[in-house]
Scaffold this motif. Structure first.
Motif, PDB file in Angstrom:
ATOM      1  N   HIS A  29       2.051   9.517  -2.592  1.00  0.00           N
ATOM      2  CA  HIS A  29       2.572   8.162  -2.690  1.00  0.00           C
ATOM      3  C   HIS A  29       1.453   7.226  -3.359  1.00  0.00           C
ATOM      4  CE1 HIS A  29       0.574   8.049   0.909  1.00  0.00           C
ATOM      5  NE2 HIS A  29       0.602   6.754   1.015  1.00  0.00           N
ATOM      6  N   HIS A  55       0.797  -1.214  -0.064  1.00  0.00           N
ATOM      7  CA  HIS A  55       0.012   0.124  -0.046  1.00  0.00           C
ATOM      8  C   HIS A  55       0.793   1.262   0.158  1.00  0.00           C
ATOM      9  CE1 HIS A  55       0.785   0.077   4.409  1.00  0.00           C
ATOM     10  NE2 HIS A  55       0.005   1.207   4.439  1.00  0.00           N
ATOM     11  N   ASP A  56       2.260   1.070   0.642  1.00  0.00           N
ATOM     12  CA  ASP A  56       2.871   2.417   0.839  1.00  0.00           C
ATOM     13  C   ASP A  56       3.947   2.400  -0.142  1.00  0.00           C
ATOM     14  OD1 ASP A  56       1.421   4.196   2.144  1.00  0.00           O
ATOM     15  OD2 ASP A  56       2.448   3.571   4.178  1.00  0.00           O
ATOM     16  N   HIS A  94      -6.237   3.714  -0.595  1.00  0.00           N
ATOM     17  CA  HIS A  94      -6.202   3.272   1.012  1.00  0.00           C
ATOM     18  C   HIS A  94      -6.214   4.754   1.739  1.00  0.00           C
ATOM     19  CE1 HIS A  94      -1.556   3.986   0.277  1.00  0.00           C
ATOM     20  NE2 HIS A  94      -1.809   4.372   1.752  1.00  0.00           N
ATOM     21  N   HIS A  95      -6.061   5.788   0.994  1.00  0.00           N
ATOM     22  CA  HIS A  95      -6.390   7.066   1.840  1.00  0.00           C
ATOM     23  C   HIS A  95      -7.744   7.758   1.527  1.00  0.00           C
ATOM     24  CE1 HIS A  95      -2.586   7.348   4.137  1.00  0.00           C
ATOM     25  NE2 HIS A  95      -1.938   6.871   3.130  1.00  0.00           N
ATOM     26  N   ASP A 114      -4.114   0.727   8.451  1.00  0.00           N
ATOM     27  CA  ASP A 114      -2.870   1.776   8.417  1.00  0.00           C
ATOM     28  C   ASP A 114      -3.208   2.636   9.703  1.00  0.00           C
ATOM     29  OD1 ASP A 114      -1.073   3.179   7.121  1.00  0.00           O
ATOM     30  OD2 ASP A 114      -2.519   4.477   5.982  1.00  0.00           O
TER      31      ASP A 114
HETATM   32 FE   LIG Z   1      -0.275   5.508   2.751  1.00  0.00          FE
END
Ligand SMILES: [Fe+2]
Length: 350
Positions: free
Chosen positions: A199, A170-171, A224-225, A253
């Motif tokens: 990102h 994810h990151d 995911h954000h 997260d």
């Molecule tokens: Fe992230």
């Protein structure tokens, strides 16, 4: 002393005669306590039997052996995926996204299986003694937390593996964010924060060049954000527009970020994290997923020792599902219901 076939061996049995190989060297000396690795090794090498002391193991002795064995296995599984992640991270930094996601998923499966079988995710985290920078441990933690949530949501085994893959990747876009921004300890300026927020899209853009990564996983990484009230990024989607994997990883997260030490702030206790998660479930995080997460996770804190803000140490005896961050705590013969007594807080969890 008794002669016993290898198939009959149990973990914790003690060998009472040295075992030799073909060259006459001792491979397992007298007194060795048998582990599952020894059993596999002896079977693999064609040994038929060994000599044992008469068994005399207490239950706690066998339990301790099994626990040590489990700890060792989890740490090996964790280290394998951590190294794999670092490899991919460095590859992407050089604009190379040429890894096989199917092989990565197969490599992750033993760790994911251990996590979901154990069910006690925070207990599993405590077993992992591997330390590294947050930049590398966070994706692994989110991957495991995500897999656990997926199991609690009754997703299929295949979906659980996919959620774990979203968590791990994810990151990954952070590898393409300027490192002075990524590791800055002072507050970020607006433009630096925008660069950091990029990102999610950067990760998606690089991963989508890899045909082995499922589209559902790519969407999870990109989104995911996103937040249910439409205040997330990159697209400002609402709850119904954000796919399930992304909503699961968002909860995992936030929880891991809160309960980990960062460059710019210390971690908070799990109970403080529960409070923040619940607050965020009224606006940003998926309320259903957050509730299931909190209900399952908080249950493991019953019998846990905690320190209160008046420095007394007590034991959690009951957790009300409507106030998971403020349990009933017993100190000697006194019961303190933090759900109604707001003069005290939990400041440490042991
Ligand atoms: Fe992230």
């Amino acid at each position: 002393m008794k002669k016993i076939e290898i198939e009959e061996l149990s973990i914790g049995d003690v060998i009472s005669r040295d075992i030799y190989n073909d060259q006459g060297s001792i491979i397992l000396p007298e007194g060795t306590k048998i582990t599952s690795k020894h059993i596999v090794y002896l079977m693999d090498k064609g040994y038929k039997y060994v000599y044992l002391d008469e068994p005399n193991h207490s239950e706690s002795y066998v339990f301790e052996l099994l626990k040590n064995e489990k700890t060792e296995i989890i740490n090996i599984q964790y280290e394998i995926i951590l190294n794999e992640y670092k490899y991919i991270y460095n590859q992407i930094q050089s604009n190379n996204c040429d890894f096989d996601a199917n092989i990565l998923t197969k490599e992750m499966k033993p760790l994911v299986d251990s996590v979901i079988e154990n069910n006690d995710i925070l207990g599993t985290f405590r077993l992992v003694s591997y330390e590294d920078s947050y930049n590398f441990t966070h994706p692994l933690n989110v991957s495991m937390l995500g897999a656990m949530i997926a199991k609690w949501l009754n997703l299929s085994h295949e979906e659980i593996q996919e959620v774990a893959l979203v968590g791990l990747l994810h990151d990954i876009g952070k590898t393409l964010v300027p490192q002075d921004i990524l590791f800055k300890s002072d507050p970020l300026t607006d433009s630096e924060f925008d660069a950091l927020k990029a990102h999610a899209k950067l990760g998606y853009d690089v991963l989508k060049t890899n045909p082995t990564i499922p589209k559902s996983v790519l969407a999870g990484v990109l989104l995911h954000h996103e937040r249910c009230d439409g205040n997330g990024y990159p697209n400002g989607l609402t709850q119904s527009e954000t796919p399930l994997y992304a909503r699961i990883i968002a909860v995992a997260d936030v929880f891991d970020a809160l309960t980990s030490d960062k460059i710019y702030r210390k971690r908070v206790t799990s109970f403080s994290a529960f409070k923040i998660l619940r607050e965020e479930s009224f606006s940003g995080l998926d309320p259903n997923i957050t509730e299931i997460f909190l209900a399952n996770l908080s249950a493991y804190f019953v019998n846990n020792k905690v320190r209160l803000s008046d420095n007394r140490i007590g034991e959690v005896v009951y957790i009300n599902k409507f106030a998971v961050n403020r349990p009933l705590v017993k100190i000697q013969n006194e019961f303190i219901d933090l759900a109604s007594d707001y003069s005290l807080d939990i400041i440490e969890v042991f």
